[in-house]
Design a protein around this motif. Sequence first.
Motif, PDB file in Angstrom:
ATOM      1  N   ASP A  74       0.810  -1.220   0.000  1.00 56.91           N
ATOM      2  CA  ASP A  74       0.000   0.000   0.000  1.00 56.91           C
ATOM      3  C   ASP A  74       0.849   1.277   0.000  1.00 56.91           C
ATOM      4  O   ASP A  74       0.298   2.372   0.052  1.00 56.91           O
ATOM      5  CB  ASP A  74      -0.961   0.014   1.193  1.00 56.91           C
ATOM      6  CG  ASP A  74      -0.241  -0.086   2.529  1.00 56.91           C
ATOM      7  OD1 ASP A  74       0.990  -0.295   2.513  1.00 56.91           O
ATOM      8  OD2 ASP A  74      -0.894   0.038   3.569  1.00 56.91           O
ATOM      9  N   GLU A 179      -0.945  -8.638  -8.158  1.00 53.70           N
ATOM     10  CA  GLU A 179      -1.245  -9.520  -7.029  1.00 53.70           C
ATOM     11  C   GLU A 179      -2.130  -8.812  -6.003  1.00 53.70           C
ATOM     12  O   GLU A 179      -3.071  -9.390  -5.486  1.00 53.70           O
ATOM     13  CB  GLU A 179       0.078  -9.902  -6.331  1.00 53.70           C
ATOM     14  CG  GLU A 179       0.720 -11.149  -6.847  1.00 53.70           C
ATOM     15  CD  GLU A 179      -0.061 -12.384  -6.441  1.00 53.70           C
ATOM     16  OE1 GLU A 179      -0.097 -12.677  -5.241  1.00 53.70           O
ATOM     17  OE2 GLU A 179      -0.642 -13.039  -7.322  1.00 53.70           O
ATOM     18  N   HIS A 180      -1.781  -7.561  -5.710  1.00 52.32           N
ATOM     19  CA  HIS A 180      -2.457  -6.852  -4.623  1.00 52.32           C
ATOM     20  C   HIS A 180      -3.625  -6.011  -5.160  1.00 52.32           C
ATOM     21  O   HIS A 180      -3.721  -4.828  -4.896  1.00 52.32           O
ATOM     22  CB  HIS A 180      -1.476  -5.988  -3.842  1.00 52.32           C
ATOM     23  CG  HIS A 180      -0.648  -5.078  -4.706  1.00 52.32           C
ATOM     24  ND1 HIS A 180       0.432  -5.500  -5.412  1.00 52.32           N
ATOM     25  CD2 HIS A 180      -0.758  -3.752  -4.967  1.00 52.32           C
ATOM     26  CE1 HIS A 180       0.955  -4.486  -6.067  1.00 52.32           C
ATOM     27  NE2 HIS A 180       0.251  -3.413  -5.824  1.00 52.32           N
ATOM     28  N   LEU A 181      -4.531  -6.681  -5.890  1.00 53.74           N
ATOM     29  CA  LEU A 181      -5.678  -5.990  -6.476  1.00 53.74           C
ATOM     30  C   LEU A 181      -6.515  -5.275  -5.401  1.00 53.74           C
ATOM     31  O   LEU A 181      -7.071  -4.207  -5.640  1.00 53.74           O
ATOM     32  CB  LEU A 181      -6.538  -7.020  -7.212  1.00 53.74           C
ATOM     33  CG  LEU A 181      -7.748  -6.459  -7.943  1.00 53.74           C
ATOM     34  CD1 LEU A 181      -7.305  -5.574  -9.091  1.00 53.74           C
ATOM     35  CD2 LEU A 181      -8.640  -7.571  -8.456  1.00 53.74           C
ATOM     36  N   GLU A 182      -6.580  -5.863  -4.193  1.00 53.70           N
ATOM     37  CA  GLU A 182      -7.416  -5.273  -3.133  1.00 53.70           C
ATOM     38  C   GLU A 182      -6.956  -3.860  -2.770  1.00 53.70           C
ATOM     39  O   GLU A 182      -7.775  -3.034  -2.370  1.00 53.70           O
ATOM     40  CB  GLU A 182      -7.442  -6.171  -1.895  1.00 53.70           C
ATOM     41  CG  GLU A 182      -6.109  -6.398  -1.221  1.00 53.70           C
ATOM     42  CD  GLU A 182      -5.266  -7.449  -1.926  1.00 53.70           C
ATOM     43  OE1 GLU A 182      -5.791  -8.157  -2.799  1.00 53.70           O
ATOM     44  OE2 GLU A 182      -4.067  -7.551  -1.599  1.00 53.70           O
ATOM     45  N   GLN A 183      -5.665  -3.574  -2.939  1.00 54.23           N
ATOM     46  CA  GLN A 183      -5.197  -2.213  -2.662  1.00 54.23           C
ATOM     47  C   GLN A 183      -5.801  -1.230  -3.672  1.00 54.23           C
ATOM     48  O   GLN A 183      -6.223  -0.136  -3.327  1.00 54.23           O
ATOM     49  CB  GLN A 183      -3.665  -2.129  -2.741  1.00 54.23           C
ATOM     50  CG  GLN A 183      -2.942  -3.001  -1.738  1.00 54.23           C
ATOM     51  CD  GLN A 183      -3.095  -2.499  -0.321  1.00 54.23           C
ATOM     52  OE1 GLN A 183      -3.532  -1.379  -0.082  1.00 54.23           O
ATOM     53  NE2 GLN A 183      -2.741  -3.338   0.628  1.00 54.23           N
ATOM     54  N   GLN A 185      -8.582  -1.682  -5.283  1.00 52.76           N
ATOM     55  CA  GLN A 185     -10.025  -1.566  -5.041  1.00 52.76           C
ATOM     56  C   GLN A 185     -10.321  -0.687  -3.837  1.00 52.76           C
ATOM     57  O   GLN A 185     -11.251   0.110  -3.861  1.00 52.76           O
ATOM     58  CB  GLN A 185     -10.619  -2.962  -4.846  1.00 52.76           C
ATOM     59  CG  GLN A 185     -10.556  -3.788  -6.119  1.00 52.76           C
ATOM     60  CD  GLN A 185     -11.089  -5.193  -5.918  1.00 52.76           C
ATOM     61  OE1 GLN A 185     -11.091  -5.698  -4.805  1.00 52.76           O
ATOM     62  NE2 GLN A 185     -11.510  -5.826  -7.000  1.00 52.76           N
ATOM     63  N   ALA A 186      -9.502  -0.844  -2.788  1.00 55.61           N
ATOM     64  CA  ALA A 186      -9.772  -0.065  -1.577  1.00 55.61           C
ATOM     65  C   ALA A 186      -9.457   1.415  -1.789  1.00 55.61           C
ATOM     66  O   ALA A 186     -10.111   2.274  -1.218  1.00 55.61           O
ATOM     67  CB  ALA A 186      -8.966  -0.609  -0.406  1.00 55.61           C
ATOM     68  N   HIS A 187      -8.445   1.710  -2.599  1.00 54.46           N
ATOM     69  CA  HIS A 187      -8.044   3.108  -2.740  1.00 54.46           C
ATOM     70  C   HIS A 187      -8.623   3.793  -3.968  1.00 54.46           C
ATOM     71  O   HIS A 187      -8.774   5.008  -3.986  1.00 54.46           O
ATOM     72  CB  HIS A 187      -6.518   3.217  -2.754  1.00 54.46           C
ATOM     73  CG  HIS A 187      -5.893   2.847  -1.442  1.00 54.46           C
ATOM     74  ND1 HIS A 187      -5.275   1.644  -1.224  1.00 54.46           N
ATOM     75  CD2 HIS A 187      -5.816   3.514  -0.274  1.00 54.46           C
ATOM     76  CE1 HIS A 187      -4.841   1.593   0.024  1.00 54.46           C
ATOM     77  NE2 HIS A 187      -5.146   2.711   0.625  1.00 54.46           N
TER      78      HIS A 187
END
Lengths: 342, 312
Positions: A74, A179-183, A185-187
């Motif tokens: 992040d 890999e860190h798609l959730e970052q 999506q969250a941001h």
Amino acid sequence: MSPAWYERDERFIPARHQPALLMDLALSREVDSHALLRGTRLFLEDVLKAPLDLSPEQFLRLIANAQDCLDAPDTAFLLGQQLLPGHYGPASQALEHAANLGQALDILVGERQVLSPLLVPRLKLDGEHAYLYWLDPWGSGEARRFLVEMSQCAVQSMSRWLSGERLPWRFLFSHERPEHLEQYQAHLGMALHFGCRIDVMVLPREHLLRPWPRASATVCQAALAEGRRERTLAGREHGLLDRVEELCAARLRAMPDLDSLAAELALSPATLKRKLKKHGSSYQALQDGARLHAALYLVWARGYDNEAVAERLAFHDAPNFRRAFRRWTGLVPSVLRGWLEA
Amino acid sequence: MPHALTRLAREHGQKLLGLFLPSQLVLLACLAQGQLKPAAEWVWIDILGEGGTALFILIWLGFIVISRPAGRITNLLVLGLSGVFLSMWVDTLDEFIRLPATARWDQWLESGLMPLGFVLLTWGLHGWQQEQRSLMRQLAKRERLFRDHRLYDKLLPLCGAAYLREQLRLELGTRDERQPVFSVLMLDLDEFADLNRRHGRAEGDRVLEAVAQILVLNLRHGDLLCRLAGDRFVALLPRTGETQAQGLAQELCAALACYAHKTAPAGERLHLSSSAAVVMCEAQDTPEGLLDRLTRRLLAAKERKPPLRRAS
């Protein structure tokens, strides 16, 4: 004659601007300052004591170190959220008091040397959308993804903060799904597209003119004038690749050849070639890049067919364009046609 | 680094001194009573074997004092290892120094300290195991049976997205019709970016730490909480249907709404509002598909809230 340019080993990025934010983030996460500054030829004491400038090379090294030390996906987003409008003198003041998003994006592009020193933002407008796309003027290599995450997040976060509302930005990335798609999506939200061969953020145009609560035309104009005065004093602005790309993009139908480009920059062709190589690029790559960006826009946003694009960009014929597009992207144009509307 | 050294000296200084002094005393006693062996009599295989063992025991001692806080169990481990080390030390010195046959103390040291050391070490390890069990009880809602420290979040004492996906994969992979359903809950704070802007990222970090604690306290035994990204948390709820999961989600949001965070220096009161969504696993789900569905539901829940237009 326009002022001279900067090169990647010349110091013009004030350490107290973006580099200080990155250092703060790393130090607050208990990163050792020696590990953070390794190989940058900087010392924390010097940064704190006196006004000090970094070259793009040093800043890129600092970013690579911070990524290694923090080892958290992040980092780019956390930093991005703090970057704009920022504390970078007149340019930041102008941004903060812009009348609306449209003016803010104009300021971002005009004052890019101060507001976004490592990645060049360019703005394209058409009837429906605004497209803010990013170019890499220093040959940032592996740091590019970090810079793109950071810059797109910075603009999104700024527009959210200054407008007081959530805007329906869509984000396109040249790299593949991370890999860190959730970052992301969250941001940034869910409107994400990967493997697009260009880094661009898109917004329906009606959001550009909505008035911002902090607008102040006088503050904004005065700050911009001050920024222009400072640049005139320095006698130069922007990076070499930025300049060359601009020259290419302005003449898509009849690209200048290397010799005339060199003459325009008052360099010998050999020197220009060497300087481009130093920035991880070449004349051919810049020319291809400018035409690819134009082609992507025509195919994606305008939905042009191959004949029309070939005609617009002065290719011999449609198959010729198709082959070139395939060479640049590994895709055929029809794969991408019209999906922006989908 | 200097900070770490002072901590070591303060917490473990006495014990380390207690190891250093006897080993020097033994060395002096050997030198006083015995004779140095000429190099021709050295048996290299013994020197390497015994000296090497002593060296490795020192390295283990180093790991123990660096990684453990001072306390009863640490004392036992250090004492035990010190005993074993001294015994090997005397053994190693034998290889270089010949003692007169009348001196029996070195044999007593050599054979006496070793078993004593092992007894203390075993006692210490038993205590360590007990301690670990109580720590595991505390950690139960933050990690499940599988541990990999590389998957921990860098900021909060929770596991990150990679660990969550791994757990989802396990949970989905072992499922068949007879097994009970499980649900997944996603929660994030409203307008957290604004909070960061207004109060600084350091304050934002403190809020996240507090939120993580509150969420852990409000979950059941057997639930797993992970930090997905930013201010977004995900809880894996085994043996839970959708209605029950929704009840939990409401409880979590209510718990956060009741919490009045105080900013660090000024003590200004911050109220947190949050949004949550749940999904129940379906037969054909993949971890990515599940999380995607969950994220969309969360965003839809956020959309339904009235927009908080900030007063500027």
